[in-house]
Design a protein around this motif. Structure first.
Motif, mmCIF file in Angstrom:
data_model
loop_
_atom_site.group_PDB
_atom_site.id
_atom_site.type_symbol
_atom_site.label_atom_id
_atom_site.label_comp_id
_atom_site.label_asym_id
_atom_site.label_seq_id
_atom_site.Cartn_x
_atom_site.Cartn_y
_atom_site.Cartn_z
ATOM 1 N N GLU A 191 6.055 3.053 2.207
ATOM 2 C CA GLU A 191 5.014 2.230 2.817
ATOM 3 C C GLU A 191 5.465 1.696 4.165
ATOM 4 O OE1 GLU A 191 1.364 0.517 3.278
ATOM 5 O OE2 GLU A 191 2.016 1.916 1.709
ATOM 6 N N ILE A 192 6.721 1.235 4.233
ATOM 7 C CA ILE A 192 7.251 0.681 5.485
ATOM 8 C C ILE A 192 7.330 1.769 6.552
ATOM 9 C CG2 ILE A 192 9.243 -0.421 6.573
ATOM 10 C CD1 ILE A 192 7.588 -2.228 4.708
ATOM 11 N N ALA A 193 7.617 3.000 6.142
ATOM 12 C CA ALA A 193 7.759 4.108 7.109
ATOM 13 C C ALA A 193 6.500 4.320 7.942
ATOM 14 C CB ALA A 193 8.126 5.390 6.364
ATOM 15 N N LYS A 194 5.338 3.920 7.419
ATOM 16 C CA LYS A 194 4.079 4.078 8.166
ATOM 17 C C LYS A 194 4.052 3.211 9.422
ATOM 18 C CE LYS A 194 1.477 4.826 3.849
ATOM 19 N NZ LYS A 194 0.399 4.276 3.000
ATOM 20 N N TYR A 195 4.903 2.188 9.471
ATOM 21 C CA TYR A 195 4.856 1.247 10.589
ATOM 22 C C TYR A 195 6.081 1.345 11.501
ATOM 23 C CZ TYR A 195 1.140 -0.664 7.733
ATOM 24 O OH TYR A 195 0.000 -0.803 7.003
ATOM 25 N N LEU A 196 6.959 2.312 11.228
ATOM 26 C CA LEU A 196 8.149 2.471 12.051
ATOM 27 C C LEU A 196 7.837 3.240 13.319
ATOM 28 C CD1 LEU A 196 10.828 3.248 9.315
ATOM 29 C CD2 LEU A 196 10.225 1.059 10.339
ATOM 30 N N ILE A 224 9.239 -5.981 12.584
ATOM 31 C CA ILE A 224 7.881 -5.438 12.564
ATOM 32 C C ILE A 224 7.069 -6.130 11.476
ATOM 33 C CG2 ILE A 224 8.618 -3.192 13.446
ATOM 34 C CD1 ILE A 224 8.293 -2.096 10.598
ATOM 35 N N LYS A 225 5.771 -6.217 11.711
ATOM 36 C CA LYS A 225 4.855 -6.818 10.751
ATOM 37 C C LYS A 225 4.232 -5.709 9.908
ATOM 38 C CE LYS A 225 5.175 -10.923 12.746
ATOM 39 N NZ LYS A 225 5.671 -12.146 12.086
ATOM 40 N N THR A 226 4.247 -5.864 8.594
ATOM 41 C CA THR A 226 3.615 -4.905 7.693
ATOM 42 C C THR A 226 2.807 -5.679 6.655
ATOM 43 O OG1 THR A 226 5.243 -4.760 5.891
ATOM 44 C CG2 THR A 226 5.748 -3.550 7.922
ATOM 45 N N PRO A 227 1.867 -5.019 5.973
ATOM 46 C CA PRO A 227 1.121 -5.712 4.912
ATOM 47 C C PRO A 227 2.007 -6.253 3.810
ATOM 48 C CG PRO A 227 0.018 -3.673 5.523
ATOM 49 C CD PRO A 227 1.346 -3.655 6.213
ATOM 50 N N LEU A 228 3.202 -5.696 3.655
ATOM 51 C CA LEU A 228 4.120 -6.156 2.611
ATOM 52 C C LEU A 228 5.027 -7.286 3.087
ATOM 53 C CD1 LEU A 228 5.173 -2.712 1.048
ATOM 54 C CD2 LEU A 228 3.497 -4.350 0.182
ATOM 55 N N GLY A 229 5.004 -7.586 4.385
ATOM 56 C CA GLY A 229 5.849 -8.638 4.923
ATOM 57 C C GLY A 229 6.614 -8.178 6.154
ATOM 58 N N ASP A 230 7.353 -9.108 6.757
ATOM 59 C CA ASP A 230 8.151 -8.797 7.940
ATOM 60 C C ASP A 230 9.380 -7.995 7.534
ATOM 61 O OD1 ASP A 230 6.305 -10.312 9.191
ATOM 62 O OD2 ASP A 230 7.661 -11.938 9.772
ATOM 63 N N VAL A 231 9.716 -7.013 8.362
ATOM 64 C CA VAL A 231 10.886 -6.173 8.098
ATOM 65 C C VAL A 231 11.673 -6.020 9.398
ATOM 66 C CG1 VAL A 231 11.722 -3.912 7.368
ATOM 67 C CG2 VAL A 231 9.684 -4.888 6.301
ATOM 68 N N ASN A 241 9.013 3.544 -3.137
ATOM 69 C CA ASN A 241 7.639 3.265 -2.699
ATOM 70 C C ASN A 241 7.610 2.278 -1.544
ATOM 71 O OD1 ASN A 241 6.513 4.995 -4.564
ATOM 72 N ND2 ASN A 241 6.184 3.397 -6.107
ATOM 73 N N VAL A 242 8.514 1.302 -1.560
ATOM 74 C CA VAL A 242 8.592 0.355 -0.455
ATOM 75 C C VAL A 242 8.967 1.079 0.836
ATOM 76 C CG1 VAL A 242 9.840 -1.620 0.508
ATOM 77 C CG2 VAL A 242 9.136 -1.631 -1.901
ATOM 78 N N ARG A 243 9.988 1.953 0.759
ATOM 79 C CA ARG A 243 10.397 2.709 1.957
ATOM 80 C C ARG A 243 9.252 3.566 2.490
ATOM 81 N NH1 ARG A 243 15.631 3.542 -0.735
ATOM 82 N NH2 ARG A 243 17.244 2.456 0.466
ATOM 83 N N SER A 274 10.599 -5.332 -2.634
ATOM 84 C CA SER A 274 10.543 -4.640 -3.924
ATOM 85 C C SER A 274 10.392 -5.644 -5.071
ATOM 86 C CB SER A 274 11.805 -3.790 -4.122
ATOM 87 O OG SER A 274 11.830 -3.211 -5.405
ATOM 88 N N LYS A 275 11.180 -6.713 -5.034
ATOM 89 C CA LYS A 275 11.133 -7.721 -6.102
ATOM 90 C C LYS A 275 9.816 -8.498 -6.075
ATOM 91 C CE LYS A 275 16.150 -8.427 -6.371
ATOM 92 N NZ LYS A 275 17.268 -9.381 -6.122
ATOM 93 N N GLU A 276 9.380 -8.874 -4.869
ATOM 94 C CA GLU A 276 8.177 -9.701 -4.748
ATOM 95 C C GLU A 276 6.909 -8.959 -5.149
ATOM 96 O OE1 GLU A 276 8.220 -10.997 -0.741
ATOM 97 O OE2 GLU A 276 9.944 -12.349 -1.003
ATOM 98 N N ASN A 277 6.883 -7.630 -4.936
ATOM 99 C CA ASN A 277 5.677 -6.856 -5.183
ATOM 100 C C ASN A 277 5.763 -5.959 -6.410
ATOM 101 O OD1 ASN A 277 3.817 -7.201 -2.582
ATOM 102 N ND2 ASN A 277 5.955 -7.111 -1.901
ATOM 103 N N GLY A 278 6.913 -5.988 -7.123
ATOM 104 C CA GLY A 278 7.075 -5.148 -8.302
ATOM 105 C C GLY A 278 6.999 -3.663 -7.978
#
Length: 395
Positions: free
Chosen positions: A390-395, A346-353, A386-388, A377-381
């Motif tokens: 944000e990603i959950a919005k696109y699942l 999936i495509k997300t604003p934080l990257g592909d997952v 918080n990463v989970r 997590s590493k790339e965006n600090g």
């Protein structure tokens, strides 16, 4: 498990997919109002009941500035720069629509797949691909409508039949092209397709892009208990009913069979066991694991257990004998209750997952690939939590 099956015996176009999905709803007028409230510029959605070969179904009337557009022109990308929009402009338009984020991100990905197919076919960089202005709004209407209706239906599983692409030739902005059109053929690589005696473009690039993006798999009709069937009618008339059917129902829960191989070993080193595990996996095992056991003469030993499918069983047995000191292997046939699984990026604003969805027996598990979450997590600090979120919005 809520399963949606798309039957493409007369191909697939964006308007037919939209019509069949709309036909699944009891209150079609309310759904049409929702589609019109999305706010696609110059576009209005209407529908009518029509008949093909004695079958009633829904036909979409998508109008741009009050005029209904032709389906073939609306689906093809070409390079005349006088009345065109670039892919960034299309993305900006979609992002400005009054629709859920999931609908907008899905629509953008479908449009990107269309542009990538045309880019490869015509040898043009994707940033230089432009879309015909009138066709743009027509294609956006089809793509956004399908994305929105699938969002509303929220099926656990989307299956698609082999696709009838038609035969002959099709007229488009580039000239006269063979069926399937080159962009359609590119989009349907790896997908089961077939032709026939009907000389027409039955599957358009827009239809192909939508099916390729949303389909979990392409198969014959699954074993399922159907509840609703929607009919989406095409514009043309043929000796065969020109319709696309969509079924919604509950697919039956899955079971399969696996072989369990095991043996007790008390005369092998830990180093050799580690090597043996790798070799057994390479031979085709599903699972390999060790259990500490007490053996004869009070010797500590290892119970080696291997799970394997029937097709790989012989090669795995040979690997166990070749890479361990055992002189005998026990075999059991195990019936397994299994959840159906699919993996999708999936495509997300934080990257592909990469996401794995497992479903069946009244439950659904959706899990993002942990390594992807760590990298984001590493790339965006950001923290993993918080990463989970944000990603959950696109699942």
């Amino acid at each position: 498990m809520k399963t949606l099956y798309i039957e493409c015996k007369m191909g697939a176009a964006g308007d037919m997919l939209t019509a069949a999905l709309l036909d699944l709803f009891d209150d079609k007028s309310s759904i049409l109002s929702e589609l019109n409230s999305i706010g696609i510029p110059h576009v209005s959605f209407n529908a009518e009941t029509t008949e093909k070969c004695g079958i009633n179904g829904t036909r979409m009337l998508v109008k741009v500035d009050g005029q209904e557009e032709g389906s073939s022109l609306s689906s093809h990308i070409h390079s005349d720069h006088h009345t065109h929009n670039s892919l960034p402009n299309i993305k900006a338009l979609i992002l400005g629509l009054n629709a859920p984020d999931k609908v907008k991100s899905d629509a953008i990905e479908v449009y990107k797949s269309l542009a990538m197919a045309e880019s490869k076919v015509h040898g043009t960089p994707i940033d230089d691909i432009h879309f015909h202005e009138v066709g743009t709004f027509d294609a956006i209407a089809d793509i956004v409508a399908v994305c929105y209706l699938l969002y509303k239906i929220h099926a656990d599983h989307i299956l698609v039949s082999p696709i009838h692409v038609g035969s002959g030739t099709v007229h488009c902005e580039h000239g006269i092209l063979p069926v399937p059109a080159p962009a359609t053929a590119e989009l349907l690589k790896g997908v089961p397709i077939y032709g026939g005696s009907i000389e027409s473009e039955l599957c358009t690039p827009t239809g192909a892009a939508l099916l390729r993006y949303f389909a979990s798999s392409f198969n014959d009709f699954p074993v399922m208990i159907t509840e609703i069937c929607g009919y989406g009618m095409g514009k043309k008339d043929f000796p065969v009913a020109n319709c696309l059917r969509i079924f919604i129902g509950d697919s039956l829960n899955s079971k399969d069979q696996v072989f369990e191989l095991n043996c007790n070993i008390d005369d092998i080193t830990g180093e050799d066991l580690g090597y043996a595990m790798d070799a057994i996996y390479e031979a085709g095992a599903r699972e390999v694991f060790f259990t500490h056991v007490q053996m004869k003469k009070n010797r500590p030993g290892i119970l080696l257990t291997v799970l394997v499918d029937s097709e790989q069983k012989d090669s795995v047995v040979k690997s166990i004998f070749s890479n361990t000191t055992t002189i005998g292997i026990r075999e059991k046939i195990c019936e397994r209750y299994v959840l159906d699984r699919e993996i999708k990026t999936i495509k997300t604003p934080l990257g592909d997952v990469q996401v794995k969805k497992s479903y069946g027996y009244g439950t659904t598990h959706i899990k993002a690939e942990f390594d992807n979450l760590i990298n984001i997590s590493k790339e965006n600090g950001m923290s993993l939590a918080n990463v989970r979120a944000e990603i959950a919005k696109y699942l």
